[in-house]
Each structure stands twice: as C-alpha cells, then as structure tokens.
Design an enzyme around this catalytic site. Structure first.
Site, PDB file in Angstrom:
ATOM      1  N   ARG A 224       0.854  -1.181   0.000  1.00  0.00           N
ATOM      2  CA  ARG A 224       0.000   0.000   0.000  1.00  0.00           C
ATOM      3  C   ARG A 224       0.896   1.240   0.000  1.00  0.00           C
ATOM      4  NH1 ARG A 224      -3.530  -2.669  -1.651  1.00  0.00           N
ATOM      5  NH2 ARG A 224      -5.591  -3.044  -0.767  1.00  0.00           N
ATOM      6  N   HIS A 272      -1.849   0.305 -10.083  1.00  0.00           N
ATOM      7  CA  HIS A 272      -2.477  -0.674  -9.183  1.00  0.00           C
ATOM      8  C   HIS A 272      -3.069  -1.865  -9.960  1.00  0.00           C
ATOM      9  CE1 HIS A 272      -4.260  -1.034  -4.884  1.00  0.00           C
ATOM     10  NE2 HIS A 272      -4.109  -2.224  -5.433  1.00  0.00           N
TER      11      HIS A 272
HETATM   12  C1  GLV Z   1      -5.339  -5.136  -4.046  1.00  0.00           C
HETATM   13  O1  GLV Z   1      -4.648  -4.200  -3.846  1.00  0.00           O
HETATM   14  C2  GLV Z   1      -5.934  -5.950  -3.010  1.00  0.00           C
HETATM   15  O2  GLV Z   1      -5.869  -5.549  -1.835  1.00  0.00           O
HETATM   16  O3  GLV Z   1      -6.475  -6.992  -3.336  1.00  0.00           O
END
Ligand code: GLV
Length: 309
Positions: A224, A272
């Site tokens: 993150r 992401h």
């Molecule tokens: C993606 O970032 C997840 O948490 O699955």
C-alpha cells in the site's frame, strides 16, 4: 433467496453474477447503493464510500473483492460485529509474484540500460549480475509474500522475510518485529513490500530504512502506498542511493498528475494492476464465505479488526 449488495468496478458485477451462479442457491446481486442493494444479506465490495454499509438492516457479513482491507479499517461506520472476509486467492499471490519478479529481474539484468542503448543504437554490454547470493528482502511474508519469497529463492537469490510474528519458510532467513527491521534492511539489494496497511506498517520504508540498503538498491511496492514516505524515497532516488523503484500502489490513487513519481527517470509507475481480482479463481471462496455467513458459521479468512487484516 440470498441478496448480495455489490460495490466495485461496474464490469465486475456481471462477472461475479456469472461465476457465483453455478456455486450458490438462488441469489440476486444488486448495486449496494441502490434500494435493492441496501436490502442485502451479504455485501461484496471493493473500496465502498464511507457510510455505504451503515444503512443495510439485513446485513450479515461483508466480503472484500481484494486482499487489502485498509479502506474498511478507516471507515468507522462499517459494522464491526459482523464478519468481514478478505480474499486469499492463490491466483492473486501468483500474479503479484510475477509482477515483483518482472520488476526485480528487469532491474537486476539492466533492462533500462539496454532499452536506452537500443534507442541510441549502441551495442553496450554490461557484466551480468548472477542471481546467486543477490540479497532480496520481502516485507510481509503472509499468503502473498511467502509465495514471492519462495520464487525469488528458487532463482538463487538469498531471500530475507520480515513479519510481525515468528514463522518459518523453507530457505528464507526470517526477521520478526520492529526490533529486527534494521537488521532486515541492512545491505539489501532489492526490497519488495507486500505488507497490509496498518498503523505499524505506515511509513515503514522511510529514510532510516533506505539508508541501510545497499547503494543502488531497487525498491518495489505492491503493498500500500502509505508504507513509503514518498519524500524520503524521492530524496534517496535523487541522490542515487536508491537506484530505482517500481510502484504499483500510492498514497493517493490515481497518482496525482503533479506527483514527481510520474516523471522521475528511475521510477516505474504501475496503476495498481499487479494483482487484479479474478472472479473465476476467487468464486469458490466467495461462494463458501456467503454460505458460511448465511448459515451463521465463521467464514474462512475473517479479518481480525484488532490486528488490522
Ligand atoms: C489489491 O490491492 C488488493 O488488496 O487486493
């Protein structure tokens, strides 16, 4: 009739409807924020807006469409007496490890150098770095990180793992808890974070951590964004102490247009996408979780609110 309230990417609702159809008895799936969705028994969500679950009188449990649950931890209106389930999908662990290996090996084998050389039509070989003995550290060796660690080890790297509680993984040197973080970081050549976001992991990659890695090291973040202090990483990249970074997650997503990561020559920005939820491979566990929630049993992979994941 099981009523599922959905929040997430629009296209995904049809995919879940299709993959759950062969696995559940009669159910209907509606958008969580529409009146039918608010009547749901189970919410199947990804990053719902704050308050989205506070008006669902029939709600019995919440299932995440991903592994990370940090959005939910920050929303004080999410009912904490109901089970919250996260995905633990081997397909996502595999996807994230492919991404981490892709970024790491591109760095290790001088991908940037050869792309630049090709653009300039220069034949410019560099000595090859052997993987054997290369020092890789994986921050977070749970369901995803342990797969990544083992795959790096299989290539011959010397792999360290960092976790909050003791565990052992074949062939991986383990470091446990904040007291051992400095020793973990010492002289690493590649750092990979796949930690969950908790108060303990926020800002874990800061100047103190980065000062310890080997000059020219490469930083990969698939955990993150807030785990990295961006100004500290940018300073280390500017000075050359950190040789490069591949980042799939950011404190603010989408990454703001003005952010320096976009234009830094040694930063690779990924939107992401390192491990995307797969409604095919995750359908069995989502169906099983719905089944347990409806039967009043404890579902697998229930989040521990105190631990934060
Ligand atoms: C993606 O970032 C997840 O948490 O699955």
């Amino acid at each position: 009739m099981i009523r599922i309230g959905f929040y997430g990417h629009d296209d995904d609702m049809a995919a879940w409807r299709r993959t759950l159809a062969t696995r559940l008895p009669a159910f209907e799936i509606s958008r969580l924020l529409e009146p039918a969705g608010q009547e749901c028994d189970v919410a199947l969500v990804w990053a719902p807006p704050p308050g989205a679950l506070s008006d669902c009188p029939n709600l019995r449990g919440i299932i995440m469409q991903g592994q990370g649950v940090d959005h939910m931890m920050h929303d004080t209106t999410v009912p904490r007496d109901l089970p919250l389930v996260r995905l633990v999908d081997p397909d996502m662990a595999s996807a994230l490890s492919q991404w981490a290996l892709l970024c790491a090996l591109d760095f290790w084998r001088d991908g940037d150098h050869y792309r630049t050389a090709q653009a300039e039509k220069r034949w410019d070989p560099r000595p090859q770095r052997p993987a054997a003995g290369g020092r890789v550290g994986i921050l977070g060796v749970g369901a995803i990180g342990s797969v990544i660690a083992s795959r790096f080890a299989a290539l011959g790297f010397a792999v360290r793992g960092y976790a909050r509680s003791p565990k052992s993984i074949d062939g991986i040197e383990m470091f446990v808890g904040a007291d051992q973080l400095n020793a973990f970081a010492e002289d690493l050549q590649i750092v990979v974070s796949v930690l969950p976001l908790t108060p303990d992991t926020t800002g874990i990659i800061d100047a103190g951590f980065l000062n310890r890695v080997t000059p020219g090291a490469f930083v990969i973040n698939g955990g993150r964004g807030p785990q990295i202090i961006d100004d500290d990483l940018l300073a280390a990249l500017d000075s050359g102490h950190v040789g490069g970074a591949a980042l799939d997650v950011f404190a603010t997503e989408p990454l703001p247009q003005t952010h320096r990561y976009w234009t830094h020559p040694n930063v690779r920005v990924w939107p992401h996408v390192a491990a995307q939820t797969n409604a095919e491979t995750a359908a069995d566990q989502v169906a099983a979780a719905i089944d347990s929630i409806m039967a009043g049993r404890r579902p697998k992979n229930q989040v521990d609110w105190a631990r934060g994941y």
